[in-house]
Design a protein around this motif. Sequence first.
Motif, PDB file in Angstrom:
ATOM      1  N   GLY A  74       0.820  -1.206   0.000  1.00  0.00           N
ATOM      2  CA  GLY A  74       0.000   0.000   0.000  1.00  0.00           C
ATOM      3  C   GLY A  74       0.847   1.246   0.000  1.00  0.00           C
ATOM      4  O   GLY A  74       2.054   1.207   0.279  1.00  0.00           O
ATOM      5  N   TYR A  75       0.203   2.369  -0.330  1.00  0.00           N
ATOM      6  CA  TYR A  75       0.854   3.672  -0.374  1.00  0.00           C
ATOM      7  C   TYR A  75       0.003   4.678   0.375  1.00  0.00           C
ATOM      8  O   TYR A  75      -1.235   4.591   0.383  1.00  0.00           O
ATOM      9  CB  TYR A  75       1.008   4.150  -1.823  1.00  0.00           C
ATOM     10  CG  TYR A  75       1.741   3.200  -2.727  1.00  0.00           C
ATOM     11  CD1 TYR A  75       3.131   3.176  -2.761  1.00  0.00           C
ATOM     12  CD2 TYR A  75       1.037   2.318  -3.558  1.00  0.00           C
ATOM     13  CE1 TYR A  75       3.814   2.302  -3.598  1.00  0.00           C
ATOM     14  CE2 TYR A  75       1.710   1.448  -4.394  1.00  0.00           C
ATOM     15  CZ  TYR A  75       3.097   1.440  -4.419  1.00  0.00           C
ATOM     16  OH  TYR A  75       3.766   0.568  -5.241  1.00  0.00           O
ATOM     17  N   GLY A  76       0.675   5.649   0.973  1.00  0.00           N
ATOM     18  CA  GLY A  76      -0.092   6.695   1.636  1.00  0.00           C
ATOM     19  C   GLY A  76       0.785   7.799   2.183  1.00  0.00           C
ATOM     20  O   GLY A  76       2.014   7.673   2.257  1.00  0.00           O
ATOM     21  N   SER A  77       0.136   8.885   2.578  1.00  0.00           N
ATOM     22  CA  SER A  77       0.846  10.017   3.159  1.00  0.00           C
ATOM     23  C   SER A  77       1.173   9.794   4.633  1.00  0.00           C
ATOM     24  O   SER A  77       1.996  10.501   5.201  1.00  0.00           O
ATOM     25  CB  SER A  77      -0.008  11.282   3.008  1.00  0.00           C
ATOM     26  OG  SER A  77      -1.307  11.076   3.543  1.00  0.00           O
ATOM     27  N   ASP A  78       0.544   8.792   5.245  1.00  0.00           N
ATOM     28  CA  ASP A  78       0.793   8.450   6.643  1.00  0.00           C
ATOM     29  C   ASP A  78       1.416   7.060   6.691  1.00  0.00           C
ATOM     30  O   ASP A  78       0.726   6.047   6.565  1.00  0.00           O
ATOM     31  CB  ASP A  78      -0.530   8.483   7.418  1.00  0.00           C
ATOM     32  CG  ASP A  78      -0.358   8.231   8.916  1.00  0.00           C
ATOM     33  OD1 ASP A  78       0.638   7.580   9.303  1.00  0.00           O
ATOM     34  OD2 ASP A  78      -1.228   8.663   9.688  1.00  0.00           O
ATOM     35  N   ALA A  79       2.743   6.996   6.864  1.00  0.00           N
ATOM     36  CA  ALA A  79       3.451   5.726   6.798  1.00  0.00           C
ATOM     37  C   ALA A  79       2.937   4.720   7.819  1.00  0.00           C
ATOM     38  O   ALA A  79       2.798   3.526   7.520  1.00  0.00           O
ATOM     39  CB  ALA A  79       4.950   5.962   6.988  1.00  0.00           C
ATOM     40  N   ALA A  80       2.637   5.178   9.016  1.00  0.00           N
ATOM     41  CA  ALA A  80       2.160   4.268  10.059  1.00  0.00           C
ATOM     42  C   ALA A  80       0.795   3.697   9.707  1.00  0.00           C
ATOM     43  O   ALA A  80       0.523   2.511   9.938  1.00  0.00           O
ATOM     44  CB  ALA A  80       2.107   4.994  11.398  1.00  0.00           C
ATOM     45  N   ALA A  81      -0.068   4.525   9.132  1.00  0.00           N
ATOM     46  CA  ALA A  81      -1.402   4.062   8.755  1.00  0.00           C
ATOM     47  C   ALA A  81      -1.325   3.056   7.607  1.00  0.00           C
ATOM     48  O   ALA A  81      -2.079   2.068   7.579  1.00  0.00           O
ATOM     49  CB  ALA A  81      -2.276   5.250   8.352  1.00  0.00           C
ATOM     50  N   VAL A  82      -0.415   3.296   6.675  1.00  0.00           N
ATOM     51  CA  VAL A  82      -0.240   2.359   5.562  1.00  0.00           C
ATOM     52  C   VAL A  82       0.252   1.013   6.087  1.00  0.00           C
ATOM     53  O   VAL A  82      -0.256  -0.042   5.709  1.00  0.00           O
ATOM     54  CB  VAL A  82       0.738   2.925   4.512  1.00  0.00           C
ATOM     55  CG1 VAL A  82       0.957   1.912   3.393  1.00  0.00           C
ATOM     56  CG2 VAL A  82       0.206   4.224   3.924  1.00  0.00           C
ATOM     57  N   ARG A  83       1.250   1.046   6.964  1.00  0.00           N
ATOM     58  CA  ARG A  83       1.763  -0.191   7.536  1.00  0.00           C
ATOM     59  C   ARG A  83       0.667  -0.939   8.283  1.00  0.00           C
ATOM     60  O   ARG A  83       0.522  -2.166   8.150  1.00  0.00           O
ATOM     61  CB  ARG A  83       2.923   0.129   8.485  1.00  0.00           C
ATOM     62  CG  ARG A  83       3.385  -0.982   9.403  1.00  0.00           C
ATOM     63  CD  ARG A  83       3.664  -2.286   8.681  1.00  0.00           C
ATOM     64  NE  ARG A  83       4.728  -2.170   7.698  1.00  0.00           N
ATOM     65  CZ  ARG A  83       4.990  -3.081   6.771  1.00  0.00           C
ATOM     66  NH1 ARG A  83       4.238  -4.171   6.685  1.00  0.00           N
ATOM     67  NH2 ARG A  83       5.978  -2.906   5.912  1.00  0.00           N
ATOM     68  N   ALA A  84      -0.156  -0.242   9.035  1.00  0.00           N
ATOM     69  CA  ALA A  84      -1.227  -0.882   9.783  1.00  0.00           C
ATOM     70  C   ALA A  84      -2.246  -1.528   8.847  1.00  0.00           C
ATOM     71  O   ALA A  84      -2.740  -2.638   9.108  1.00  0.00           O
ATOM     72  CB  ALA A  84      -1.905   0.134  10.702  1.00  0.00           C
ATOM     73  N   ALA A  85      -2.576  -0.849   7.753  1.00  0.00           N
ATOM     74  CA  ALA A  85      -3.558  -1.385   6.806  1.00  0.00           C
ATOM     75  C   ALA A  85      -3.028  -2.628   6.112  1.00  0.00           C
ATOM     76  O   ALA A  85      -3.744  -3.638   5.971  1.00  0.00           O
ATOM     77  CB  ALA A  85      -3.922  -0.315   5.778  1.00  0.00           C
ATOM     78  N   VAL A  86      -1.769  -2.582   5.675  1.00  0.00           N
ATOM     79  CA  VAL A  86      -1.173  -3.735   5.013  1.00  0.00           C
ATOM     80  C   VAL A  86      -1.080  -4.912   5.981  1.00  0.00           C
ATOM     81  O   VAL A  86      -1.400  -6.060   5.626  1.00  0.00           O
ATOM     82  CB  VAL A  86       0.211  -3.374   4.442  1.00  0.00           C
ATOM     83  CG1 VAL A  86       0.967  -4.627   3.990  1.00  0.00           C
ATOM     84  CG2 VAL A  86       0.068  -2.400   3.276  1.00  0.00           C
ATOM     85  N   ASP A  87      -0.668  -4.659   7.203  1.00  0.00           N
ATOM     86  CA  ASP A  87      -0.573  -5.739   8.197  1.00  0.00           C
ATOM     87  C   ASP A  87      -1.950  -6.337   8.504  1.00  0.00           C
ATOM     88  O   ASP A  87      -2.077  -7.565   8.685  1.00  0.00           O
ATOM     89  CB  ASP A  87       0.071  -5.227   9.479  1.00  0.00           C
ATOM     90  CG  ASP A  87       1.575  -5.060   9.356  1.00  0.00           C
ATOM     91  OD1 ASP A  87       2.170  -5.643   8.419  1.00  0.00           O
ATOM     92  OD2 ASP A  87       2.168  -4.341  10.189  1.00  0.00           O
ATOM     93  N   ARG A  88      -2.954  -5.488   8.557  1.00  0.00           N
ATOM     94  CA  ARG A  88      -4.302  -5.989   8.832  1.00  0.00           C
ATOM     95  C   ARG A  88      -4.760  -6.941   7.720  1.00  0.00           C
ATOM     96  O   ARG A  88      -5.306  -8.025   7.993  1.00  0.00           O
ATOM     97  CB  ARG A  88      -5.285  -4.824   8.950  1.00  0.00           C
ATOM     98  CG  ARG A  88      -6.729  -5.251   9.182  1.00  0.00           C
ATOM     99  CD  ARG A  88      -7.613  -4.057   9.456  1.00  0.00           C
ATOM    100  NE  ARG A  88      -9.015  -4.410   9.491  1.00  0.00           N
ATOM    101  CZ  ARG A  88     -10.012  -3.562   9.742  1.00  0.00           C
ATOM    102  NH1 ARG A  88      -9.733  -2.283   9.999  1.00  0.00           N
ATOM    103  NH2 ARG A  88     -11.264  -3.966   9.755  1.00  0.00           N
ATOM    104  N   LEU A  89      -4.503  -6.561   6.471  1.00  0.00           N
ATOM    105  CA  LEU A  89      -4.881  -7.424   5.347  1.00  0.00           C
ATOM    106  C   LEU A  89      -4.068  -8.712   5.353  1.00  0.00           C
ATOM    107  O   LEU A  89      -4.617  -9.809   5.195  1.00  0.00           O
ATOM    108  CB  LEU A  89      -4.674  -6.679   4.027  1.00  0.00           C
ATOM    109  CG  LEU A  89      -5.673  -5.570   3.696  1.00  0.00           C
ATOM    110  CD1 LEU A  89      -5.172  -4.748   2.527  1.00  0.00           C
ATOM    111  CD2 LEU A  89      -7.043  -6.179   3.374  1.00  0.00           C
ATOM    112  N   ALA A  90      -2.753  -8.583   5.516  1.00  0.00           N
ATOM    113  CA  ALA A  90      -1.890  -9.762   5.490  1.00  0.00           C
ATOM    114  C   ALA A  90      -2.225 -10.714   6.636  1.00  0.00           C
ATOM    115  O   ALA A  90      -2.230 -11.945   6.452  1.00  0.00           O
ATOM    116  CB  ALA A  90      -0.430  -9.329   5.555  1.00  0.00           C
TER     117      ALA A  90
END
Length: 461
Positions: free
Chosen positions: A211-227
């Motif tokens: 994922g990509y985003g302006s908020d690195a922490a939010a992107v990491r959280a979203a990718v981890d949630r999906l994975a």
Amino acid sequence: MLGLQDIDVPLGGFLEAMQGRGHRYLPVIWAAACPSGPVTREAFELIVDAIVEAARSEQPDAVYLDLHGAAVAEHVDDCEGELLVRLRAVLPPQTPLVASLDLHANVSPQMLELADALVSYRTYPHVDMSATGARAAALLQARLSGEPRLALAWRQTPFLIALNAQCTDLALPGQIYGQLDALEQGGVQHLSFATGFPAADIACCGPALWGYGSDAAAVRAAVDRLADAVEAQEADWDFELLGAAEAVHRAMALAATARRPVVIADTQDNPGAGGHCNTTGMLRALLDAGAQGAALGLLHDPAAAAAAHAAGIGAEIELTLGGEPGMAGNEPLYGRFTVQGLGDGRVTLPGRMMNGVQTNLGPCAQLAIGGVKIAVSSGRMQMLDRALYRHVGIAPEAMKILVNKSSVHFRADFAPIAERVLVAQAPGAMPADPATLAWTKLPAGKRLRPGGPAFVPTGAG
């Protein structure tokens, strides 16, 4: 290339989304091939050189690539990554570069590092190709408008997923892909999940989420949630495969009371995944069981199609159909066939998959034997549209059993008329179970199917 704007391919969606923004396009090359063995060195270098030389000479303000993502060449494992390496070498460092990818892409760290954004399909059957191109256009336009490069987060799954289990019409894939839109909010601009092409013996083979985003922490959280969601349900990514005879007998039992056709996927002979489109295992199973009201297609046999055209509709001809000597269970089938339909192979596909695409399959024919009608073609193409049956005079809706040489794409046009869909594991060149392949380059410990054995490199342990 610019004429693809009205076709359901990523480039078409990209061009439509960019229309009216004042950009000038510099088309270079657009090419595709039926999956098979490795891309030859000559073909790879010819295509890549054309793209890189155009970038070097024109120095564009931005680059968009309509890629598949799972190409392997004779001399390069990570074809898309190598293309990006060469492009970055001739472009100014800040030139935006965005690519769309197939859902079956095997995404490498190199690809993610070198592209400003990669955007993959979200449907299989792929009915969102244009939409994927439009998403790529939005990300590229943002960079052209001066927005900074977005933060990236990504993960790979520890197991391979068979093609049939990747279908987004099924409950689990549909549920995972259904979360992407909901998670794209706040500082998360885009998420992708490529389930991979599980027959490429390369280090990056397999599913990846990013994922990509302006908020690195939010992107990491979203990718981890999906994975985490994908990995927590590992066992549910497995898939039932039936033997040829079992699939036919089950289909006949269902068809006895069904009002719609029972559809069987001859998945290991899917030319869209590397099959040869000529196997006879499912045809033999139909004939051995005495199936009636059945149709099978497309079966690639130019000689049989030519013989049918020479004989004409209504003629009876004796010939050897399909098959490959040396492949157990796929011997050519000798028989006496009736020619019941002919076509020139030029078909405009009206279904959701490849809508508007025109085929040129060469001489085609309908051959009948016993209670089975066979759609024979001179060119290879998976059975992904009912029009391919109709072209030779077969009404798919009127059949009791349809055997389609396809893995999943047929569902886009056939699921609406199907009583049930079964998947058969008849002899063919494309193994449906990735655990049966002779892997050599996967990372140690990657499971060869959900809950299956882990890969152990030769000499390890």
